[in-house]
Scaffold this motif. Structure first.
Motif, PDB file in Angstrom:
ATOM      1  N   LEU A  24      -2.596   2.112 -11.187  1.00 31.93           N
ATOM      2  CA  LEU A  24      -3.175   3.424 -10.961  1.00 31.93           C
ATOM      3  C   LEU A  24      -3.678   3.523  -9.530  1.00 31.93           C
ATOM      4  N   PRO A  25      -3.785   4.733  -8.982  1.00 31.09           N
ATOM      5  CA  PRO A  25      -4.222   4.869  -7.586  1.00 31.09           C
ATOM      6  C   PRO A  25      -5.663   4.420  -7.399  1.00 31.09           C
ATOM      7  N   ALA A  26      -5.908   3.833  -6.224  1.00 29.36           N
ATOM      8  CA  ALA A  26      -7.272   3.428  -5.884  1.00 29.36           C
ATOM      9  C   ALA A  26      -8.134   4.626  -5.547  1.00 29.36           C
ATOM     10  N   SER A  27      -7.525   5.680  -5.012  1.00 29.25           N
ATOM     11  CA  SER A  27      -8.238   6.918  -4.713  1.00 29.25           C
ATOM     12  C   SER A  27      -7.256   8.072  -4.781  1.00 29.25           C
ATOM     13  N   HIS A  28      -7.757   9.238  -5.140  1.00 29.90           N
ATOM     14  CA  HIS A  28      -6.888  10.417  -5.191  1.00 29.90           C
ATOM     15  C   HIS A  28      -7.733  11.674  -5.076  1.00 29.90           C
ATOM     16  N   GLU A  29      -7.115  12.694  -4.534  1.00 28.57           N
ATOM     17  CA  GLU A  29      -7.745  14.002  -4.400  1.00 28.57           C
ATOM     18  C   GLU A  29      -6.773  15.063  -4.902  1.00 28.57           C
ATOM     19  N   ILE A  30      -7.293  15.991  -5.687  1.00 26.44           N
ATOM     20  CA  ILE A  30      -6.474  17.060  -6.253  1.00 26.44           C
ATOM     21  C   ILE A  30      -7.118  18.393  -5.922  1.00 26.44           C
ATOM     22  N   SER A  31      -6.311  19.324  -5.431  1.00 30.34           N
ATOM     23  CA  SER A  31      -6.779  20.670  -5.123  1.00 30.34           C
ATOM     24  C   SER A  31      -5.708  21.661  -5.532  1.00 30.34           C
ATOM     25  N   ASP A  79      -3.870  23.201  -3.614  1.00 29.68           N
ATOM     26  CA  ASP A  79      -2.738  23.065  -2.694  1.00 29.68           C
ATOM     27  C   ASP A  79      -1.905  21.822  -2.954  1.00 29.68           C
ATOM     28  N   GLY A  80      -2.353  20.927  -3.836  1.00 25.99           N
ATOM     29  CA  GLY A  80      -1.591  19.721  -4.119  1.00 25.99           C
ATOM     30  C   GLY A  80      -2.495  18.530  -4.346  1.00 25.99           C
ATOM     31  N   PHE A  81      -1.943  17.337  -4.163  1.00 26.66           N
ATOM     32  CA  PHE A  81      -2.707  16.113  -4.370  1.00 26.66           C
ATOM     33  C   PHE A  81      -2.382  15.107  -3.278  1.00 26.66           C
ATOM     34  N   ASP A  82      -3.290  14.164  -3.130  1.00 27.49           N
ATOM     35  CA  ASP A  82      -3.150  13.074  -2.173  1.00 27.49           C
ATOM     36  C   ASP A  82      -3.652  11.819  -2.865  1.00 27.49           C
ATOM     37  N   ALA A  83      -2.769  10.838  -3.093  1.00 31.95           N
ATOM     38  CA  ALA A  83      -3.132   9.630  -3.829  1.00 31.95           C
ATOM     39  C   ALA A  83      -2.746   8.396  -3.025  1.00 31.95           C
ATOM     40  N   SER A 111       0.862  -1.181   0.000  1.00 34.64           N
ATOM     41  CA  SER A 111       0.000   0.000   0.000  1.00 34.64           C
ATOM     42  C   SER A 111       0.897   1.228   0.000  1.00 34.64           C
ATOM     43  N   VAL A 112       0.470   2.245  -0.749  1.00 39.60           N
ATOM     44  CA  VAL A 112       1.279   3.445  -0.929  1.00 39.60           C
ATOM     45  C   VAL A 112       0.382   4.662  -0.755  1.00 39.60           C
ATOM     46  N   ALA A 113       0.868   5.641  -0.023  1.00 40.00           N
ATOM     47  CA  ALA A 113       0.196   6.927   0.124  1.00 40.00           C
ATOM     48  C   ALA A 113       1.207   8.020  -0.206  1.00 40.00           C
ATOM     49  N   ILE A 114       0.922   8.804  -1.241  1.00 43.66           N
ATOM     50  CA  ILE A 114       1.812   9.880  -1.674  1.00 43.66           C
ATOM     51  C   ILE A 114       1.048  11.191  -1.600  1.00 43.66           C
ATOM     52  N   ARG A 115       1.648  12.138  -0.942  1.00 44.17           N
ATOM     53  CA  ARG A 115       1.070  13.473  -0.822  1.00 44.17           C
ATOM     54  C   ARG A 115       2.131  14.489  -1.247  1.00 44.17           C
TER      55      ARG A 115
END
Length: 378
Positions: free
Chosen positions: A246-253, A255-259, A229-233
């Motif tokens: 590919l990421p199972a979930s991701h958020e982009i704003s 201010d950056g991203f969280d995948a 499992s990998v979490a990259i911010r």
């Protein structure tokens, strides 16, 4: 098609081809500047840290197996035994049972002349579980096996970008990483020597370590554990997710991203890839499957210029096509006017009325009196 029309078409085609020459020269100039930009980025990354790929971690155990080979031969009617001592060297690669990667990256830009490179500084932490089977899963054979010193391997494609590495905590012991992958299967990396109890016992060891890594453009992880499992911010708002997973979930704003990625043992097949690698020799399979995030620039300058140059022939072609279309419509209207015997006067009057109306609409904002005065008229 008469000769006059064919001549006009040939002239228009020649002009279009002539105008495509400077477009081609512009495209060559864009390609040259793009190559210089890539050279500048590579030069900056050479001093800071290049694209980084992390692989592993996994356990590496060398061994030597010795046995006695007994043969019988008959000499002068008597049976004699011949003993020959044999030795061979080997190694075992064992994947971690599970690994969780947590990456927190901050980005920046460095310039060389007019060219800029996107750099990042990543704080990486990994924790997981290492299950060590009895005799390191090596099948029992005749003879004796002497185990060498085991160590944990972590592949790092660009060791020049390693800023610091914390000690490896595994089980009840702590071990420091040393330079070099220690395994010829990987081109570069670090490894940590271990002191394990008797290999005859099955062990389950929890481990964790941290490192600070500098790189450019992209960061990738090759999942060699059974479950990863990998979490990259990061603070970059334009990520590009590449690689096999590919990421199972991701958020982009802004201010950056969280995948987050979740790679199972059935998808990664880390143990199978480690087992497929032979002895102490390079093995490209270990880096064949990665998950990657690139810190791209959305619609960059050279990308926009390349798009514009690719559409250059459309600007030229559509311009001539539109002029050919207007000319064809005018010729067609005049031809129909000449062919209309009974309605020639009516058709001509309507055509002149339309043209006059078009001219009046086009010049409705013109102050004719001011133009006359400016020209010296009364």
């Amino acid at each position: 098609m008469d000769r006059t029309t064919a001549l006009k078409a040939a002239i228009v085609g020649t002009l279009a081809l002539a105008l495509l020459v400077p477009v081609s020269m512009i495209r060559d100039l864009i390609a040259e500047r793009q190559a210089r930009r890539n050279e500048a980025v590579a030069g900056i990354a050479l001093g800071w840290g290049q694209r980084q790929t992390l692989a592993g971690p996994y356990l590496y155990v060398p061994y030597e197996h010795a046995w006695t080979e007994v043969t019988q031969e008959i000499v002068d009617g008597r049976t004699h035994e011949r003993r020959l001592e044999r030795r061979e060297s080997g190694l075992v690669r064992l994947p971690a049972d599970k690994v969780h990667w947590a990456v927190d990256a901050t980005t920046s830009e460095r310039a060389r002349g007019i060219y800029k490179a996107r750099l990042y500084f990543a704080r990486v932490r990994a924790e997981g579980l290492l299950r060590v089977p009895a005799n390191f899963s090596l099948a029992q054979r005749k003879g004796r096996t002497e185990w060498g010193a085991p160590f944990l391997v972590l592949g790092v494609s660009g060791p020049r970008g390693i800023r610091s590495v914390g000690a490896l905590s595994i089980g009840t012991q702590s071990s420091g990483f040393v330079p070099g992958a220690g395994d010829a299967a990987l081109p570069a990396g670090i490894h940590a020597p271990l002191e394990l109890p008797s290999p005859a016992k099955t062990q389950a060891l929890e481990f964790s370590f941290a490192l600070e890594l500098a790189g450019a453009e992209a960061l990738a992880i090759a999942p060699l554990a059974r479950d990863t499992s990998v979490a990259i911010r990061a603070d970059w708002p334009h990520p590009s997710y590449r690689g096999v997973f590919l990421p199972a979930s991701h958020e982009i704003s802004a201010d950056g991203f969280d995948a987050r990625w979740q790679v199972s043992r059935y998808a990664a097949q880390g143990a199978e890839r480690l087992a497929a690698c032979g002895g102490a020799k390079p093995c490209s399979q270990l880096l064949a499957q990665t998950l990657e995030v690139s810190f791209i620039e959305q619609a960059g300058l050279y990308q926009r210029l390349e798009r514009a140059s690719k559409y250059g022939f459309l600007f030229i072609g559509l311009t001539f096509a539109a002029f050919g279309a207007v000319l064809a419509a005018l010729d067609g209207a005049l031809y129909m006017l000449l062919q209309a015997e009974d309605y020639a006067l009516l058709a001509g009057s309507l055509l002149l009325f339309g043209l006059l109306a078009a001219v009046m609409i086009a010049t409705r904002s013109v102050d004719w009196y001011r133009l006359a005065r400016a020209g010296g008229g009364v």
